[in-house]
Design a protein around this motif. Structure first.
Motif, PDB file in Angstrom:
ATOM      1  N   HIS A 219       0.853  -1.191   0.000  1.00 47.05           N
ATOM      2  CA  HIS A 219       0.000   0.000   0.000  1.00 47.05           C
ATOM      3  C   HIS A 219       0.881   1.230   0.000  1.00 47.05           C
ATOM      4  O   HIS A 219       2.104   1.124  -0.005  1.00 47.05           O
ATOM      5  CB  HIS A 219      -0.998  -0.040   1.165  1.00 47.05           C
TER       6      HIS A 219
ATOM      7  N   SER B  54       2.309  -3.474  -7.772  1.00 45.50           N
ATOM      8  CA  SER B  54       1.384  -3.104  -6.710  1.00 45.50           C
ATOM      9  C   SER B  54      -0.022  -3.019  -7.280  1.00 45.50           C
ATOM     10  O   SER B  54      -0.260  -3.457  -8.409  1.00 45.50           O
ATOM     11  CB  SER B  54       1.795  -1.763  -6.080  1.00 45.50           C
ATOM     12  N   ASN B  55      -0.933  -2.456  -6.496  1.00 45.07           N
ATOM     13  CA  ASN B  55      -2.279  -2.264  -7.029  1.00 45.07           C
ATOM     14  C   ASN B  55      -2.231  -1.264  -8.194  1.00 45.07           C
ATOM     15  O   ASN B  55      -1.225  -0.583  -8.408  1.00 45.07           O
ATOM     16  CB  ASN B  55      -3.266  -1.838  -5.926  1.00 45.07           C
TER      17      ASN B  55
ATOM     18  N   SER C 295      -4.899   3.258   2.349  1.00 36.95           N
ATOM     19  CA  SER C 295      -3.762   3.339   1.426  1.00 36.95           C
ATOM     20  C   SER C 295      -3.693   4.691   0.736  1.00 36.95           C
ATOM     21  O   SER C 295      -3.953   4.792  -0.453  1.00 36.95           O
ATOM     22  CB  SER C 295      -3.859   2.231   0.373  1.00 36.95           C
TER      23      SER C 295
ATOM     24  N   GLN D  99      -6.620   0.446  -3.034  1.00 39.35           N
ATOM     25  CA  GLN D  99      -6.967  -0.347  -1.861  1.00 39.35           C
ATOM     26  C   GLN D  99      -5.745  -1.164  -1.447  1.00 39.35           C
ATOM     27  O   GLN D  99      -5.044  -1.699  -2.290  1.00 39.35           O
ATOM     28  CB  GLN D  99      -8.131  -1.285  -2.184  1.00 39.35           C
ATOM     29  N   PRO D 100      -5.481  -1.272  -0.139  1.00 33.44           N
ATOM     30  CA  PRO D 100      -4.292  -1.984   0.321  1.00 33.44           C
ATOM     31  C   PRO D 100      -4.417  -3.483   0.092  1.00 33.44           C
ATOM     32  O   PRO D 100      -5.526  -4.011  -0.030  1.00 33.44           O
ATOM     33  CB  PRO D 100      -4.264  -1.678   1.812  1.00 33.44           C
TER      34      PRO D 100
END
Ligand code: NI
Ligand code: MN
Length: 225
Positions: free
Chosen positions: A49, A71-72, A111, A121-122
């Motif tokens: 995050h 990551s996201n 996050s 979102q984490p």
């Protein structure tokens, strides 16, 4: 698979000859002053995050190593827009990298980037590589979603936050270890600041009393699976 603790929530993973760095926060951690971010190897940087205590050293390390930032979508794109190599993911999705498979899984947390902008979102990561499977929970509360992980993956090690205040505490991490069906736990996200200081012996004993093993590594120390 070699797993090195670089303090707070920063983990180094070596799979075959690939170096993966998770949540680099080193130069801002006085307890990790003996770790030199300019000599750390990284082919991939995984970010759970966008909080400062997980991304502080990303740009310095990625600029030197040209590591791929995983990551996201929001965090990966943030670094992609700045010219870094990136690979966006989102919850429930997996990707086969050269070192193994990475799945981005649910974490209950927040996050935002340090400037307050949206960091998606984490999450956490399930990493399958070299016939070993690990779960890096990221900053998270105890969540029922953890029960989904062993339905797909038999874990060899789980890295769980145990410092409380911002994340699970030791008692919740013990329940989490039941949910994920993994009794070998590496604790992280403790002691870095006053809010998350823990009693090491008491934490280890609580795990031991439930037939589980809590490892707490010195910063710079590693375990091999
Ligand atoms: Ni956080
Ligand atoms: Mn954190």
């Amino acid at each position: 698979m070699k797993i090195t603790f670089y303090g707070h929530a920063c983990i180094g993973i070596e799979v075959n000859d690939t170096h993966i760095l998770v949540d680099p926060f080193i130069s801002g951690n006085p307890k990790a002053s003996h770790i030199d971010i300019h000599s750390l190897k990284a082919d991939f940087i995984l970010l759970t995050h966008a909080h400062q205590d997980h991304i502080l050293d990303v740009e310095a390390i990625a600029k030197r190593t040209e590591a791929v930032i995983v990551s996201n979508y929001e965090i990966a794109s943030h670094y992609g827009n700045k010219g870094f190599n990136f690979h966006p993911m989102n919850h429930g999705g997996s990707w086969d990298f050269e070192f193994g498979t990475v799945k981005y899984v649910i974490a209950h947390h927040t996050s935002s980037f340090p400037d307050g902008s949206y960091g998606g979102q984490p999450g956490g990561f399930v990493i399958e590589g070299e016939h070993k499977n690990i779960y890096i929970a990221g900053d998270t509360a105890l969540t029922m979603d953890m029960k989904l992980i062993p339905m797909r993956t038999k874990l060899d090690l789980a890295i769980l936050p145990i410092g409380s205040n911002f994340t699970m505490d030791v008692e919740d991490a013990i329940i989490a270890s039941d949910f994920i069906q993994c009794d070998k736990i590496l604790g992280y996200h403790f002691d870095t600041f006053g809010y998350i200081e823990i009693n090491h012996d008491e934490a280890k004993r609580k795990f031991f009393d439930k037939g589980k093993d809590l490892m707490l590594l010195e910063i710079g120390a590693f375990v091999e699976l």
